[in-house]
Design a protein around this motif. Structure first.
Motif, PDB file in Angstrom:
ATOM      1  N   HIS A  14       1.051  -1.120  -0.203  1.00  0.00           N
ATOM      2  CA  HIS A  14       0.070   0.037  -0.279  1.00  0.00           C
ATOM      3  C   HIS A  14       1.105   1.895   0.332  1.00  0.00           C
ATOM      4  O   HIS A  14       0.218   2.243  -1.116  1.00  0.00           O
ATOM      5  N   ASN A  15       1.940   1.357   0.730  1.00  0.00           N
ATOM      6  CA  ASN A  15       2.532   2.275   1.026  1.00  0.00           C
ATOM      7  C   ASN A  15       3.133   2.574  -0.955  1.00  0.00           C
ATOM      8  O   ASN A  15       3.466   3.626  -0.872  1.00  0.00           O
ATOM      9  N   LEU A  16       3.498   1.554  -1.516  1.00  0.00           N
ATOM     10  CA  LEU A  16       3.805   2.087  -2.643  1.00  0.00           C
ATOM     11  C   LEU A  16       2.739   2.661  -3.727  1.00  0.00           C
ATOM     12  O   LEU A  16       3.429   3.122  -4.671  1.00  0.00           O
ATOM     13  N   ARG A  17       1.742   1.882  -4.219  1.00  0.00           N
ATOM     14  CA  ARG A  17       0.348   2.277  -4.015  1.00  0.00           C
ATOM     15  C   ARG A  17       0.476   3.344  -4.449  1.00  0.00           C
ATOM     16  O   ARG A  17       0.146   5.042  -5.275  1.00  0.00           O
ATOM     17  N   LYS A  18       0.613   3.676  -3.079  1.00  0.00           N
ATOM     18  CA  LYS A  18       0.712   5.611  -2.753  1.00  0.00           C
ATOM     19  C   LYS A  18       1.105   6.660  -3.152  1.00  0.00           C
ATOM     20  O   LYS A  18       0.943   7.470  -4.128  1.00  0.00           O
ATOM     21  N   LEU A  19       2.606   5.960  -3.294  1.00  0.00           N
ATOM     22  CA  LEU A  19       3.421   6.828  -4.328  1.00  0.00           C
ATOM     23  C   LEU A  19       3.309   6.916  -5.978  1.00  0.00           C
ATOM     24  O   LEU A  19       3.535   8.053  -6.216  1.00  0.00           O
ATOM     25  N   TYR A  20       2.647   5.494  -6.178  1.00  0.00           N
ATOM     26  CA  TYR A  20       2.812   6.089  -7.688  1.00  0.00           C
ATOM     27  C   TYR A  20       1.525   6.242  -7.809  1.00  0.00           C
ATOM     28  O   TYR A  20       1.233   7.107  -8.952  1.00  0.00           O
ATOM     29  N   CYS A  21       0.321   6.047  -7.312  1.00  0.00           N
ATOM     30  CA  CYS A  21      -0.363   7.413  -6.948  1.00  0.00           C
ATOM     31  C   CYS A  21      -0.219   8.730  -6.956  1.00  0.00           C
ATOM     32  O   CYS A  21      -0.647  10.075  -8.045  1.00  0.00           O
ATOM     33  N   ALA A  22       0.729   9.573  -6.072  1.00  0.00           N
ATOM     34  CA  ALA A  22       0.325  10.319  -6.466  1.00  0.00           C
ATOM     35  C   ALA A  22       1.927  11.764  -7.485  1.00  0.00           C
ATOM     36  O   ALA A  22       1.811  11.959  -8.032  1.00  0.00           O
ATOM     37  N   ILE A  23       2.776  10.036  -8.141  1.00  0.00           N
ATOM     38  CA  ILE A  23       3.638  10.251  -9.582  1.00  0.00           C
ATOM     39  C   ILE A  23       2.774  10.835  -9.969  1.00  0.00           C
ATOM     40  O   ILE A  23       2.696  11.249 -11.260  1.00  0.00           O
ATOM     41  N   PHE A  30      -7.646  -8.700   5.713  1.00  0.00           N
ATOM     42  CA  PHE A  30      -7.789  -7.759   4.395  1.00  0.00           C
ATOM     43  C   PHE A  30      -7.617  -6.041   4.765  1.00  0.00           C
ATOM     44  O   PHE A  30      -7.221  -5.702   3.665  1.00  0.00           O
ATOM     45  N   TYR A  31      -7.402  -5.725   5.878  1.00  0.00           N
ATOM     46  CA  TYR A  31      -7.619  -4.121   6.384  1.00  0.00           C
ATOM     47  C   TYR A  31      -5.360  -4.403   6.413  1.00  0.00           C
ATOM     48  O   TYR A  31      -5.337  -2.900   6.185  1.00  0.00           O
ATOM     49  N   ARG A  32      -4.947  -5.237   6.890  1.00  0.00           N
ATOM     50  CA  ARG A  32      -3.425  -4.925   6.196  1.00  0.00           C
ATOM     51  C   ARG A  32      -3.330  -5.047   4.954  1.00  0.00           C
ATOM     52  O   ARG A  32      -1.931  -4.143   4.989  1.00  0.00           O
ATOM     53  N   LEU A  33      -3.486  -5.979   4.087  1.00  0.00           N
ATOM     54  CA  LEU A  33      -3.178  -5.465   2.999  1.00  0.00           C
ATOM     55  C   LEU A  33      -3.579  -4.298   2.056  1.00  0.00           C
ATOM     56  O   LEU A  33      -2.794  -4.149   1.209  1.00  0.00           O
ATOM     57  N   CYS A  34      -4.871  -4.353   2.416  1.00  0.00           N
ATOM     58  CA  CYS A  34      -5.744  -3.121   1.631  1.00  0.00           C
ATOM     59  C   CYS A  34      -6.015  -2.075   2.361  1.00  0.00           C
ATOM     60  O   CYS A  34      -7.755  -2.228   2.343  1.00  0.00           O
ATOM     61  N   PRO A  35      -4.901  -1.121   2.815  1.00  0.00           N
ATOM     62  CA  PRO A  35      -6.126  -0.193   3.952  1.00  0.00           C
ATOM     63  C   PRO A  35      -6.675   0.588   3.477  1.00  0.00           C
ATOM     64  O   PRO A  35      -7.870   1.318   3.981  1.00  0.00           O
ATOM     65  N   GLU A  36      -6.675   0.787   2.057  1.00  0.00           N
ATOM     66  CA  GLU A  36      -7.571   1.493   1.172  1.00  0.00           C
ATOM     67  C   GLU A  36      -8.467   1.006   1.136  1.00  0.00           C
ATOM     68  O   GLU A  36      -9.697   2.101   0.619  1.00  0.00           O
ATOM     69  N   LEU A  37      -9.183   0.496   1.842  1.00  0.00           N
ATOM     70  CA  LEU A  37     -10.520   0.043   2.713  1.00  0.00           C
ATOM     71  C   LEU A  37     -10.909   1.098   3.228  1.00  0.00           C
ATOM     72  O   LEU A  37     -12.810   0.955   3.088  1.00  0.00           O
ATOM     73  N   THR A  38     -10.289   1.703   3.750  1.00  0.00           N
ATOM     74  CA  THR A  38     -11.028   2.593   4.853  1.00  0.00           C
ATOM     75  C   THR A  38     -10.099   3.882   4.654  1.00  0.00           C
ATOM     76  O   THR A  38     -10.796   5.305   4.941  1.00  0.00           O
ATOM     77  N   GLN A  39      -9.117   4.064   4.271  1.00  0.00           N
ATOM     78  CA  GLN A  39      -8.568   4.789   3.674  1.00  0.00           C
ATOM     79  C   GLN A  39      -8.570   5.129   1.860  1.00  0.00           C
ATOM     80  O   GLN A  39      -6.992   4.872   1.681  1.00  0.00           O
ATOM     81  N   PRO A  40      -9.632   5.774   1.155  1.00  0.00           N
ATOM     82  CA  PRO A  40      -8.969   5.023  -0.593  1.00  0.00           C
ATOM     83  C   PRO A  40      -8.000   6.325  -0.369  1.00  0.00           C
ATOM     84  O   PRO A  40      -7.944   7.019  -0.031  1.00  0.00           O
ATOM     85  N   ILE A  41      -7.477   6.089  -1.294  1.00  0.00           N
ATOM     86  CA  ILE A  41      -6.982   6.568  -2.501  1.00  0.00           C
ATOM     87  C   ILE A  41      -6.954   7.269  -3.497  1.00  0.00           C
ATOM     88  O   ILE A  41      -8.249   7.290  -4.035  1.00  0.00           O
TER      89      ILE A  41
END
Length: 314
Positions: free
Chosen positions: A14-23, A46-57
């Motif tokens: 999720h850290n890398l997904r967030k970064l690529y979203c910003a790029i 589920f929340y650990r591997l996909c925190p975007e469930l509650t913190q969408p990017i």
């Protein structure tokens, strides 16, 4: 044209997904696979591997499941939908021996009827407005049976199919067989997304030409060139593009490292940073001395000291 960030297990968290979203340039992402066996997974997995469930990017993130039991996969898919998943993806492409030995990933490409049953069970369990997709390779022991496998998944009700243009035996050795993806694309009435061996904008263009697809999924190419998606879209739109220089990439790499310190056990400090630097070396020679300096380091403090020394030229 849509660009998907590939679900590289052990790499794209999720850290890398967030970064690529910003790029920028990436339109969708898919999580690392969640292995579903006979036991019922607790929600915190589920929340650990996909925190975007509650913190969408800003980009939609689909959740990928891996397993071989249709009913169990369907149950977990339904629970994910209830927790807010915006899409469910099914993994039939992982080539790892440990995964295949437990009847997960690419080994299921030997059982097209089971592929259909899994897709159908998950599609039935998940509300219709939530897409169910799948990712597959061109075969297990050889590049064969991929049309039958793709049709089995499509008849099971998937909305889109991601195809990695190699068999399990091919691993990640070049080339990727984009023309075979084209055969699948021609045989189906659902979108097919091409994946495999695209490192440059011209690679993507050639893949689209050979496969007839309109969308791609990028993995290692994006790790080697963080703004590859932006460059691909510029070429697609006949626009000029200048790649980000190393001095702009390095702070993003370091910020990613700092974010992983909060997510992983201290004894694994730097592991994901080192993985990314290995890919970055392919295009940025400046990454090599940094990687060589830290590759045996184990603590966050050692890594921080090395980073500051690198910034000042060691």
């Amino acid at each position: 044209m849509r660009i998907f960030l590939a679900p590289m297990e052990g790499v794209v968290d999720h850290n890398l997904r967030k970064l690529y979203c910003a790029i920028g340039g990436v339109d969708y992402a898919v999580t690392e696979f969640i292995r579903v066996s006979q036991s019922r997974l607790p929600d915190h997995v589920f929340y650990r591997l996909c925190p975007e469930l509650t913190q969408p990017i800003k980009i939609p993130v689909r959740v990928q499941l891996l397993g071989s039991d249709p009913a169990n996969l369907a149950e977990h898919a339904k629970r994910l939908a209830d927790l807010g998943a915006i899409g469910i993806d099914l993994n039939f492409g992982c080539p790892a021996k440990t995964v295949n030995k437990s009847r997960g990933g690419a080994c299921l490409l030997q059982e097209p009827n089971l592929l259909h049953d899994i897709a159908s069970a998950v599609r039935t369990a998940v509300p219709q407005h939530i897409p169910v997709t799948a990712k597959m390779r061109l075969g297990f022991n050889a590049r064969e049976g991929y049309i039958e496998n793709a049709q089995a998944l499509a008849s099971g009700g998937i909305a889109e199919l991601f195809v990695h243009g190699r068999s399990k035996v091919d691993g990640y050795k070049p080339p990727a067989y984009w023309h075979a993806i084209g055969e699948i694309q021609s045989a189906l009435n659902i979108p097919v997304i091409a994946n495999g061996e695209m490192w440059t904008p011209n690679d993507v263009k050639q893949c689209l030409d050979e496969s007839g697809c309109t969308d791609v999924m990028l993995g290692r190419g994006l790790l080697a060139t963080p703004d590859l998606a932006l460059a691909v879209k510029a070429l697609h739109n006949n626009q000029a593009y200048c790649f980000m220089p190393w001095q702009h990439i390095l702070p993003k790499v370091w910020q990613y490292h700092l974010s992983t310190l909060e997510s992983y056990d201290p004894k694994y400090a730097g592991n994901r940073l080192k993985q990314w630097l290995m890919y970055l070396q392919l295009n940025y020679p400046e990454a090599k001395p940094f990687f060589e300096a830290i590759k045996r380091m184990r603590t966050a403090q050692e890594l921080e000291n090395a980073y500051h020394r690198y910034q000042t030229g060691f």
